[in-house]
Design an enzyme around this catalytic site. Structure first.
Site, PDB file in Angstrom:
ATOM      1  N   PRO A  20       9.244   5.595  13.804  1.00  0.00           N
ATOM      2  CA  PRO A  20       7.880   5.348  14.247  1.00  0.00           C
ATOM      3  C   PRO A  20       7.266   4.250  13.394  1.00  0.00           C
ATOM      4  O   PRO A  20       7.170   4.387  12.169  1.00  0.00           O
ATOM      5  CB  PRO A  20       7.175   6.694  14.022  1.00  0.00           C
ATOM      6  CG  PRO A  20       7.967   7.338  12.923  1.00  0.00           C
ATOM      7  CD  PRO A  20       9.379   6.875  13.080  1.00  0.00           C
ATOM      8  N   GLN A  74       5.203  10.961  17.825  1.00  0.00           N
ATOM      9  CA  GLN A  74       4.865  11.381  16.469  1.00  0.00           C
ATOM     10  C   GLN A  74       3.351  11.441  16.299  1.00  0.00           C
ATOM     11  O   GLN A  74       2.635  10.498  16.665  1.00  0.00           O
ATOM     12  CB  GLN A  74       5.437  10.441  15.410  1.00  0.00           C
ATOM     13  CG  GLN A  74       5.259  11.038  14.003  1.00  0.00           C
ATOM     14  CD  GLN A  74       5.582  10.082  12.885  1.00  0.00           C
ATOM     15  OE1 GLN A  74       4.810   9.169  12.603  1.00  0.00           O
ATOM     16  NE2 GLN A  74       6.709  10.285  12.214  1.00  0.00           N
ATOM     17  N   CYS A 104       3.937   9.270   5.763  1.00  0.00           N
ATOM     18  CA  CYS A 104       3.246   7.996   5.595  1.00  0.00           C
ATOM     19  C   CYS A 104       2.526   7.974   4.249  1.00  0.00           C
ATOM     20  O   CYS A 104       1.677   8.812   3.973  1.00  0.00           O
ATOM     21  CB  CYS A 104       2.248   7.743   6.723  1.00  0.00           C
ATOM     22  SG  CYS A 104       1.414   6.140   6.575  1.00  0.00           S
ATOM     23  N   LYS A 143       9.015  14.450   9.859  1.00  0.00           N
ATOM     24  CA  LYS A 143       9.489  13.305   9.075  1.00  0.00           C
ATOM     25  C   LYS A 143       8.693  13.289   7.772  1.00  0.00           C
ATOM     26  O   LYS A 143       7.462  13.304   7.787  1.00  0.00           O
ATOM     27  CB  LYS A 143       9.283  11.991   9.829  1.00  0.00           C
ATOM     28  CG  LYS A 143       9.830  10.761   9.087  1.00  0.00           C
ATOM     29  CD  LYS A 143       9.709   9.494   9.939  1.00  0.00           C
ATOM     30  CE  LYS A 143      10.416   8.304   9.285  1.00  0.00           C
ATOM     31  NZ  LYS A 143       9.774   7.853   8.050  1.00  0.00           N
ATOM     32  N   ASN A 205      16.906   8.426   6.217  1.00  0.00           N
ATOM     33  CA  ASN A 205      16.075   7.249   6.453  1.00  0.00           C
ATOM     34  C   ASN A 205      15.804   6.571   5.111  1.00  0.00           C
ATOM     35  O   ASN A 205      15.689   7.228   4.084  1.00  0.00           O
ATOM     36  CB  ASN A 205      14.769   7.693   7.124  1.00  0.00           C
ATOM     37  CG  ASN A 205      13.761   6.577   7.316  1.00  0.00           C
ATOM     38  OD1 ASN A 205      12.595   6.734   6.986  1.00  0.00           O
ATOM     39  ND2 ASN A 205      14.184   5.452   7.864  1.00  0.00           N
ATOM     40  N   GLY A 206      15.704   5.237   5.180  1.00  0.00           N
ATOM     41  CA  GLY A 206      15.414   4.458   3.976  1.00  0.00           C
ATOM     42  C   GLY A 206      16.585   3.578   3.594  1.00  0.00           C
ATOM     43  O   GLY A 206      17.699   4.060   3.348  1.00  0.00           O
ATOM     44  N   ASP A 207      16.361   2.261   3.593  1.00  0.00           N
ATOM     45  CA  ASP A 207      17.376   1.277   3.193  1.00  0.00           C
ATOM     46  C   ASP A 207      18.598   1.246   4.109  1.00  0.00           C
ATOM     47  O   ASP A 207      19.693   0.893   3.670  1.00  0.00           O
ATOM     48  CB  ASP A 207      17.838   1.508   1.748  1.00  0.00           C
ATOM     49  CG  ASP A 207      16.784   1.099   0.731  1.00  0.00           C
ATOM     50  OD1 ASP A 207      15.772   0.493   1.137  1.00  0.00           O
ATOM     51  OD2 ASP A 207      16.968   1.399  -0.467  1.00  0.00           O
ATOM     52  N   GLY A 229      14.054   1.685  10.275  1.00  0.00           N
ATOM     53  CA  GLY A 229      12.656   1.300  10.368  1.00  0.00           C
ATOM     54  C   GLY A 229      12.465  -0.203  10.275  1.00  0.00           C
ATOM     55  O   GLY A 229      12.656  -0.933  11.237  1.00  0.00           O
ATOM     56  N   ARG A 230      12.133  -0.695   9.075  1.00  0.00           N
ATOM     57  CA  ARG A 230      11.714  -2.089   8.924  1.00  0.00           C
ATOM     58  C   ARG A 230      12.760  -3.097   9.376  1.00  0.00           C
ATOM     59  O   ARG A 230      12.423  -4.153   9.899  1.00  0.00           O
ATOM     60  CB  ARG A 230      11.319  -2.344   7.472  1.00  0.00           C
ATOM     61  CG  ARG A 230      10.007  -1.673   7.063  1.00  0.00           C
ATOM     62  CD  ARG A 230       9.741  -1.848   5.586  1.00  0.00           C
ATOM     63  NE  ARG A 230      10.740  -1.152   4.788  1.00  0.00           N
ATOM     64  CZ  ARG A 230      10.998  -1.430   3.509  1.00  0.00           C
ATOM     65  NH1 ARG A 230      10.342  -2.406   2.895  1.00  0.00           N
ATOM     66  NH2 ARG A 230      11.911  -0.743   2.843  1.00  0.00           N
TER      67      ARG A 230
END
Length: 327
Positions: A20, A74, A104, A143, A205-207, A229-230
């Site tokens: 999201p 979400q 967040c 999440k 999630n992450g990297d 994500g990014r």
């Protein structure tokens, strides 16, 4: 297939999920990512107060087109009762499942008790999740992050167990603390530790920035899936790269110059169809830098695109860039 069975079946296949992303993971971008291999997409995060007040932007975020399949909505908020009420409202949009944003870290959200703010009081977070689960018939997921911070306080393992006990069906763990934001390296080992104490799917999630990262994260954690994500903002081809590595053990070749130009055009046209000119053109700009990366003359193309508000003008700039790349 019953939605619950479909949920279990899909997570058994190690899906790649689009995270999201505010002002990013709208219907147009979800469609592009799904085309490139994202099995599950999440909406932009939806403020429960805006949704319940009838805010047009919040209602837009939960609107799912007929082809917007396997999309989860979400929601975020600081009041458990309002979260449960909003979950019932969002359920009417018929998403794949409902996800609660407890991760967040942005101060204006977490500082008010929403998002990662819930990590300051894990007991309240579990009680809130229980209330939401009991309010709807769809699967509910969460999440979150490994903790609020400092790093000496990591509630995620015990929290995962408690969330499963109240009926949460899957847990996505961004493997940083809230205080870290996006700084430092994500520590995937926390997802592995949480996965060991629950039977529900855990998504790491992450990297995750490449197919190799996805494979490494899953090898380390034995998680049920990876969330991107990014990296997807600038490189939605990551989803086909993840699938190539996970399904066939292969490295998918990078996108060609034509594929990069074609995606720019496709995204621009779709956003203008959805939002009109010039807004549809402007909201696409944040993606174009990444889409054009590595092409001859990319810097000049970006400069021109950033000041052009017309679809026809942008398409001509891109075709000129295509000709330059082929020369």
């Amino acid at each position: 297939m019953h939605p619950s069975a479909q949920f279990d079946d899909l997570f058994a296949r190690r899906p790649a999920l689009l995270a999201p992303l505010e002002d990013v993971s709208d219907a147009v971008f979800r469609r592009l990512c799904r085309k490139h291999g994202a099995e599950i997409c999440l909406t932009e995060f939806v403020n429960v107060e805006g949704l319940l007040r009838g805010c047009r932007n919040a209602r837009r975020k939960i609107a799912l087109a007929p082809d917007d399949e396997l999309t989860a909505i979400q929601i975020y908020g600081a009041d458990p009762t309002r979260l449960a009420e909003a979950a019932r409202f969002a359920e009417s949009a018929q998403p794949f499942y409902l996800d609660i944003n407890c991760g967040c870290w942005v101060p204006k959200i977490a500082g008010r008790g929403a998002g990662a703010g819930w990590l300051r009081d894990p007991t309240a977070m579990v009680a809130m999740a229980k209330m939401v689960v009991e309010s709807v018939s769809l699967p509910v997921t969460v999440k979150t992050r490994i903790g609020y911070g400092p790093e000496s306080e990591m509630p995620i393992v015990d929290l995962a167990r408690r969330l499963e006990d109240v009926g949460v069906r899957a847990l996505t763990i961004h493997c940083r603390t809230a205080k870290q934001g996006h700084t430092g390296a994500a520590d995937w080992s926390w997802a592995a530790r949480a996965r060991e104490v629950v039977s529900m799917p855990v998504i790491v999630n992450g990297d995750v920035r490449s197919g190799e990262d996805a494979a490494n994260a899953l090898a380390l954690t034995r998680a049920a899936g990876v969330m991107v994500g990014r990296r997807a903002i600038e490189h939605p081809w990551i989803f086909r790269e993840v699938r190539a590595r996970l399904d066939r053990g292969e490295d998918h070749p990078p996108p060609t110059a034509d594929e990069r130009i074609d995606l720019c055009k496709e995204h621009l046209v779709a956003n203008v169809e959805a939002r009109g000119e010039p807004f549809g053109v402007r909201v696409t700009r944040r993606h174009l830098t990444g889409y054009l990366k590595g092409l001859p003359g990319a810097a000049e193309m970006r400069r021109q695109l950033n000041v052009c508000d017309s679809l026809a003008g942008c398409l001509e700039i891109l075709e000129s860039g295509r000709r330059q790349a082929a020369a």
